[in-house]
Scaffold this motif. Structure first.
Motif, PDB file in Angstrom:
ATOM      1  N   GLY A  14      63.829  59.896  35.758  1.00 24.46           N
ATOM      2  CA  GLY A  14      64.430  60.629  36.870  1.00 24.46           C
ATOM      3  C   GLY A  14      63.575  60.662  38.117  1.00 24.46           C
ATOM      4  N   VAL A  15      62.251  60.589  37.924  1.00 23.24           N
ATOM      5  CA  VAL A  15      61.352  60.669  39.073  1.00 23.24           C
ATOM      6  C   VAL A  15      61.290  59.308  39.765  1.00 23.24           C
ATOM      7  CG1 VAL A  15      58.973  61.072  39.824  1.00 23.24           C
ATOM      8  CG2 VAL A  15      59.999  62.497  38.029  1.00 23.24           C
ATOM      9  N   THR A  16      61.364  59.327  41.077  1.00 24.43           N
ATOM     10  CA  THR A  16      61.291  58.086  41.852  1.00 24.43           C
ATOM     11  C   THR A  16      59.832  57.760  42.180  1.00 24.43           C
ATOM     12  OG1 THR A  16      63.465  58.476  42.828  1.00 24.43           O
ATOM     13  CG2 THR A  16      61.993  56.937  43.979  1.00 24.43           C
ATOM     14  N   HIS A  17      59.458  56.500  41.952  1.00 25.99           N
ATOM     15  CA  HIS A  17      58.094  56.041  42.225  1.00 25.99           C
ATOM     16  C   HIS A  17      58.117  55.134  43.450  1.00 25.99           C
ATOM     17  CE1 HIS A  17      56.538  57.418  38.252  1.00 25.99           C
ATOM     18  NE2 HIS A  17      57.803  57.205  37.894  1.00 25.99           N
ATOM     19  N   SER A  18      57.199  55.407  44.348  1.00 28.03           N
ATOM     20  CA  SER A  18      57.122  54.617  45.581  1.00 28.03           C
ATOM     21  C   SER A  18      56.177  53.430  45.389  1.00 28.03           C
ATOM     22  CB  SER A  18      56.607  55.505  46.722  1.00 28.03           C
ATOM     23  OG  SER A  18      56.503  54.777  47.911  1.00 28.03           O
ATOM     24  N   MET A  19      56.664  52.218  45.662  1.00 26.40           N
ATOM     25  CA  MET A  19      55.876  50.995  45.480  1.00 26.40           C
ATOM     26  C   MET A  19      56.152  50.000  46.593  1.00 26.40           C
ATOM     27  SD  MET A  19      55.717  50.209  41.407  1.00 26.40           S
ATOM     28  CE  MET A  19      54.857  51.356  40.321  1.00 26.40           C
ATOM     29  N   GLU A  20      55.167  49.082  46.769  1.00 25.17           N
ATOM     30  CA  GLU A  20      55.331  48.015  47.750  1.00 25.17           C
ATOM     31  C   GLU A  20      56.387  47.030  47.246  1.00 25.17           C
ATOM     32  OE1 GLU A  20      54.042  47.662  50.644  1.00 25.17           O
ATOM     33  OE2 GLU A  20      52.369  49.083  50.689  1.00 25.17           O
ATOM     34  N   ILE A  21      57.310  46.710  48.119  1.00 18.49           N
ATOM     35  CA  ILE A  21      58.415  45.811  47.761  1.00 18.49           C
ATOM     36  C   ILE A  21      58.390  44.592  48.691  1.00 18.49           C
ATOM     37  CG2 ILE A  21      60.916  45.581  47.497  1.00 18.49           C
ATOM     38  CD1 ILE A  21      59.631  47.555  45.556  1.00 18.49           C
ATOM     39  N   VAL A  22      58.630  43.405  48.109  1.00 21.81           N
ATOM     40  CA  VAL A  22      58.789  42.195  48.915  1.00 21.81           C
ATOM     41  C   VAL A  22      60.159  41.607  48.605  1.00 21.81           C
ATOM     42  CG1 VAL A  22      56.328  41.661  49.079  1.00 21.81           C
ATOM     43  CG2 VAL A  22      57.655  40.785  47.153  1.00 21.81           C
ATOM     44  N   THR A  23      60.679  40.893  49.588  1.00 18.44           N
ATOM     45  CA  THR A  23      61.986  40.275  49.422  1.00 18.44           C
ATOM     46  C   THR A  23      61.827  38.767  49.253  1.00 18.44           C
ATOM     47  OG1 THR A  23      63.030  41.975  50.778  1.00 18.44           O
ATOM     48  CG2 THR A  23      64.245  39.911  50.466  1.00 18.44           C
ATOM     49  N   ALA A  24      62.439  38.247  48.220  1.00 15.85           N
ATOM     50  CA  ALA A  24      62.394  36.798  48.003  1.00 15.85           C
ATOM     51  C   ALA A  24      63.211  36.116  49.087  1.00 15.85           C
ATOM     52  CB  ALA A  24      62.942  36.455  46.634  1.00 15.85           C
ATOM     53  N   ALA A  25      62.572  35.230  49.827  1.00 17.83           N
ATOM     54  CA  ALA A  25      63.256  34.536  50.926  1.00 17.83           C
ATOM     55  C   ALA A  25      62.826  33.079  50.933  1.00 17.83           C
ATOM     56  CB  ALA A  25      62.927  35.203  52.260  1.00 17.83           C
ATOM     57  N   SER A  26      63.694  32.236  51.430  1.00 15.07           N
ATOM     58  CA  SER A  26      63.391  30.813  51.503  1.00 15.07           C
ATOM     59  C   SER A  26      62.550  30.515  52.736  1.00 15.07           C
ATOM     60  CB  SER A  26      64.681  29.992  51.559  1.00 15.07           C
ATOM     61  OG  SER A  26      65.404  30.143  50.363  1.00 15.07           O
ATOM     62  N   GLY A  27      61.702  29.504  52.609  1.00 14.63           N
ATOM     63  CA  GLY A  27      60.880  29.097  53.743  1.00 14.63           C
ATOM     64  C   GLY A  27      59.885  28.039  53.316  1.00 14.63           C
ATOM     65  N   PRO A  28      59.088  27.541  54.231  1.00 13.72           N
ATOM     66  CA  PRO A  28      58.085  26.529  53.877  1.00 13.72           C
ATOM     67  C   PRO A  28      56.946  27.144  53.065  1.00 13.72           C
ATOM     68  CG  PRO A  28      57.849  27.176  56.167  1.00 13.72           C
ATOM     69  CD  PRO A  28      59.077  27.864  55.662  1.00 13.72           C
TER      70      PRO A  28
END
Length: 369
Positions: A14-28
């Motif tokens: 139930g408790v929300t944990h704050s974490m660093e998030i990255v988004t998978a994206a296309s690129g070189p």
């Protein structure tokens, strides 16, 4: 107990944990290999003597820049100088002996000419019957003796000339030995180590100083044998240091070894930096990063996002606000990112550095509640 279990489940899910998030994206993605390395030199030599002797002077010290032919050290040469003087005296004596022998030959040749004329005259007279046999025999004996004297004089000259050649060869030998008491630099370079000092008894092959050509300095890096097909001469590279205060050095792959260490299963690569840091030193450690290629349009993630489960790679991605583990297939890697071949799609959100994450954990991006 049931109440405690409920509290635990409520906290866990139930408790929300704050974490660093990255988004998978296309690129070189720049593909790289990273490995430890040490500074070395292609042209490095232990300057030593070819003869045994007492060092009377060492003219250079560590960090001195020397030029090819410059005097490095002197070995005591009194005995060799005396031997050379004796050899040179032998040359002078041999030359004088040749001069005396040639003078004697000239005299013998004159005597031979006179003896030949006297003999010819007696030979004509004996035929005419106007001289005695005794006079003829005397002239013949004198003529033959004169011939022998000329032959002997030529032999003496030949021996004197041979003695001269031997004496001159002995002079050259002693000159070469004397020259070996002067230790000179074989090429332009910097003295990195001084192993001996004045007063030391040096022996053939014992290093006096170590000389390095700074223009040939490379960083010899080590990589796993499985990467040997990826590295080629001419590839761009950079050399980094652990101090954190020195900039990375642009560099180029110079050459590869064709031998793999049987214990570490690594091969070595010589990487030539475009310039040297002020604090370079032979044997100093650094980190080499070689660019092996560039992928134009791929999904990639930070290396920190990859976790391993039962020997398989995966990531924790966010689905409906909760953590879910997903196995992925990895491709090529850069220094800090890695290609994701399958298991994720562009736009998927992934925990960048998962620690203590479990399935179903409620996640919010850091900075949001």
């Amino acid at each position: 107990m049931i109440l405690l279990g409920g509290v635990f489940l409520s906290y866990r899910y139930g408790v929300t944990h704050s974490m660093e998030i990255v988004t998978a994206a296309s690129g070189p993605l720049e593909l790289t290999l990273k490995g430890p390395g040490t500074f070395s030199a292609l042209d490095s030599v232990n300057v030593s003597s070819r003869i045994q002797g007492l060092l009377v002077a060492v003219h250079v010290d560590r960090n001195d820049m020397v030029h090819k032919g410059e005097l490095i050290a002197d070995i005591a040469s009194d005995d060799l100088e005396s031997q050379l003087a004796s050899a040179e005296a032998s040359v002078d004596a041999a030359r004088r002996a040749i001069e005396v022998s040639r003078s004697q030959l000239s005299q013998s040749e004159t005597a031979l000419q006179n003896a030949r004329k006297s003999f010819d005259r007696q030979e004509a007279l004996i035929r005419a019957g106007t001289t005695t046999q005794a006079s003829y025999d005397g002239a013949l004996a004198t003529f033959r003796q004169a011939q022998a004297d000329v032959t002997r004089a030529n032999a003496v000259i030949a021996q004197a000339e041979a003695d001269l050649r031997a004496a001159e060869a002995n002079v050259r030998l002693n000159q070469a030995k004397l020259a070996e008491t002067r230790i000179i630099a074989p090429f332009d370079g910097i003295v990195t180590v001084r192993q001996q000092n004045a007063g030391d008894m040096t022996t053939p092959g014992a290093p006096i100083v170590t000389l390095v050509d700074p223009g040939t300095i490379v960083v010899t890096a080590r990589f796993d044998e499985n990467a040997i097909q990826l590295v080629k001469p001419g590839q761009k590279a950079r050399i980094g240091f652990s101090t954190g205060t020195e900039p990375a050095l642009p560099a180029t792959v110079y050459r590869l070894s064709r031998e793999v260490d049987e214990e570490t299963r690594e091969f070595t690569v010589d990487i030539k930096p475009e310039s040297l840091p002020d604090a370079w030193a032979i044997g100093r450690r650094g980190t080499a990063v070689v660019t092996t290629g560039v992928l134009s349009d791929v999904i990639s993630l930070p290396l920190s996002a990859i976790v391993w489960d039962a020997g398989f790679p995966g990531v924790w991605h966010i689905e409906s606000g909760r953590a879910k583990f997903a196995r992925v297939t990895l491709g090529g890697a850069s220094e800090d990112r890695i290609e994701i071949l399958s298991g994720l799609a562009a736009g998927d959100e992934v925990i960048s550095a998962p620690h203590g994450v479990y399935r179903g954990m409620r996640i919010s991006p850091k900075g949001f509640s």
